[in-house]
Design a protein around this motif. Sequence first.
Motif, PDB file in Angstrom:
ATOM      1  N   ILE A 160     -76.448 -13.663  26.507  1.00  0.00           N
ATOM      2  CA  ILE A 160     -75.396 -14.266  27.328  1.00  0.00           C
ATOM      3  C   ILE A 160     -74.356 -15.095  26.110  1.00  0.00           C
ATOM      4  CG2 ILE A 160     -74.302 -15.983  28.837  1.00  0.00           C
ATOM      5  CD1 ILE A 160     -76.889 -14.868  30.437  1.00  0.00           C
ATOM      6  N   LEU A 161     -75.311 -15.853  25.440  1.00  0.00           N
ATOM      7  CA  LEU A 161     -74.503 -16.941  24.532  1.00  0.00           C
ATOM      8  C   LEU A 161     -73.840 -16.151  23.193  1.00  0.00           C
ATOM      9  CD1 LEU A 161     -77.051 -20.027  24.573  1.00  0.00           C
ATOM     10  CD2 LEU A 161     -74.973 -19.851  25.675  1.00  0.00           C
ATOM     11  N   GLN A 162     -74.613 -14.868  23.038  1.00  0.00           N
ATOM     12  CA  GLN A 162     -74.161 -14.324  21.969  1.00  0.00           C
ATOM     13  C   GLN A 162     -73.182 -13.298  22.169  1.00  0.00           C
ATOM     14  OE1 GLN A 162     -75.161 -13.931  18.605  1.00  0.00           O
ATOM     15  NE2 GLN A 162     -76.417 -15.996  19.201  1.00  0.00           N
ATOM     16  N   ILE A 163     -72.578 -12.966  23.628  1.00  0.00           N
ATOM     17  CA  ILE A 163     -71.612 -12.029  23.877  1.00  0.00           C
ATOM     18  C   ILE A 163     -70.462 -11.974  22.864  1.00  0.00           C
ATOM     19  CG2 ILE A 163     -70.058 -11.577  25.610  1.00  0.00           C
ATOM     20  CD1 ILE A 163     -72.091 -12.135  27.774  1.00  0.00           C
ATOM     21  N   GLU A 168     -67.652  -8.836  18.967  1.00  0.00           N
ATOM     22  CA  GLU A 168     -66.710  -8.720  17.655  1.00  0.00           C
ATOM     23  C   GLU A 168     -67.424  -7.784  16.895  1.00  0.00           C
ATOM     24  OE1 GLU A 168     -66.042 -11.958  13.864  1.00  0.00           O
ATOM     25  OE2 GLU A 168     -66.148 -12.541  16.040  1.00  0.00           O
ATOM     26  N   GLN A 169     -68.839  -7.707  16.790  1.00  0.00           N
ATOM     27  CA  GLN A 169     -69.826  -6.804  15.854  1.00  0.00           C
ATOM     28  C   GLN A 169     -69.488  -5.365  16.219  1.00  0.00           C
ATOM     29  OE1 GLN A 169     -73.644  -8.323  15.848  1.00  0.00           O
ATOM     30  NE2 GLN A 169     -72.816  -9.789  14.249  1.00  0.00           N
ATOM     31  N   SER A 174     -66.572  -3.014  26.537  1.00  0.00           N
ATOM     32  CA  SER A 174     -66.336  -4.016  27.304  1.00  0.00           C
ATOM     33  C   SER A 174     -67.103  -3.789  28.963  1.00  0.00           C
ATOM     34  CB  SER A 174     -64.902  -3.269  27.698  1.00  0.00           C
ATOM     35  OG  SER A 174     -64.714  -1.950  28.291  1.00  0.00           O
ATOM     36  N   ASN A 175     -67.960  -3.229  28.931  1.00  0.00           N
ATOM     37  CA  ASN A 175     -68.623  -2.878  30.293  1.00  0.00           C
ATOM     38  C   ASN A 175     -70.106  -3.635  29.928  1.00  0.00           C
ATOM     39  OD1 ASN A 175     -66.898  -1.431  31.872  1.00  0.00           O
ATOM     40  ND2 ASN A 175     -67.561   0.431  30.745  1.00  0.00           N
ATOM     41  N   GLY A 176     -70.105  -4.063  28.785  1.00  0.00           N
ATOM     42  CA  GLY A 176     -71.586  -4.806  28.427  1.00  0.00           C
ATOM     43  C   GLY A 176     -72.607  -3.662  27.889  1.00  0.00           C
TER      44      GLY A 176
END
Length: 470
Positions: A160-163, A168-169, A174-176
Amino acid sequence: MGVSEGEGGGAAGHIVAVPFPAQGHVKPLLKLCRQIVRRSRGGIKVTFVNIESIHSRIIASSSQAAEKEDDNIVLTSIPDGGRPGEDQNDICSLLESLRSSMPASVADLIHRINTNSNNNNNVTCVIADITIGWILDTGRKFGAEAVIFSPPSAASLIPILQIPTLLEQGKLDSNGTLKAGEVITLSEDILAWKQNDLPWSAPVDLKTQRIFFECSVRAEKAAREAKWLLTNTCYEIEPSACDLCPNVLPIGPLLDSDRIKSSANFHPADEVCLSWLDTKPPGSVIYVSFGSLAVFSLEQLDELAIGLELSGRAFLWVARPDLANGSPVVYPEGFLERIKGVGKIVGWTDQERVLSHPSTACFLSHCGWNSTMEGLIAGVPFLCWPYFADQAHNQNYVCDKWGVGLRIEADKNGVRSRHEIRYKIDEVFSNGGLRLRENAIKLKKMCADSVEAGGSSYNNFDKFLACLNK
């Protein structure tokens, strides 16, 4: 039970705590609030806020809920905010309706508390579940300290914190969804994430996954902006994950020391099952529970029932009224008669008491994090059957990292067969299960030590309380 603003004057601080309205979120946050009041010796007051439908279920499930709470904890409610007749078990609809209704309701509640307190007991802090972390913006408008509470593991926080970085990478769309062949690896000491291991994963329903992912995007923002990020874990079992999460403060495992309290339950807990456990030999009973949200097909439930029967071992099975895809379970013909005296089926239990009972031998679990922590502190091995979201990654920790559980594998059709279930039960009770039991005892001590005076979670809690009392 409505809020009693202005009562309990003289408190050093006043917290408004807002959980996400699901059993696995309400229960640990209420445990946290009880500990805050207990450890502050009544110096901090808590107003615990549920939506009306959840508040009503909690009170109905324990007629003594209001009376048994500490005087400095007040249970209250705000409007649900959904459309009339809307299914509160529909998590996707609930997420959307809360975003539109909850900020104004919480703002009105804080305003009433502050107005009636004569400045003696104004709201000084808002603790919000990470799933609805955006509610902290409402608290900030009243000058309240913003604190995030995250019920899942520290490891579950990392994706979650790395989203933003993963987007960006180009590793996530866009759907995860992870791009084909991608695996998230951030440290050699932290188990990697594949697609179905991600906290927002819903592989059979892309629409649901998209909503969960959008919620996770908002959670990342809230976590980044909060001063504190409290987690129901202890440093010793997830050191690398804790080190990778900025501002994280592991304060778990969160437990209820007062066993008579049951005011976090959405369902009435069956008390008779504890007496039934008393009649069984030590280390003989399989405890089966899939938490508050998992549902299964009748075919799968038939396989589970017959698998438990074929094991020939005593079992206590929590079969919620909606476990069969929203309906009561229909058992195989003659099953209930055949298991009399050997198996017991209940609608809900006091899980901590069941897991800590001497007769409980292992925990057949969906691997939700609350259940995982309760199983670890009880020192029992696991049989793992994850349902969705972070549960698959929790299973990986249970089986691969800590060595305290076995996977119940699905076949090519996605069904866990009666033969697989029986085989894994036999393995836990055989000599091969000795390693699991030894590791479980080690983890139990590790978790217990963390919350004792001088332990890591105990000290972190003191650090948090010191901040609240400033």
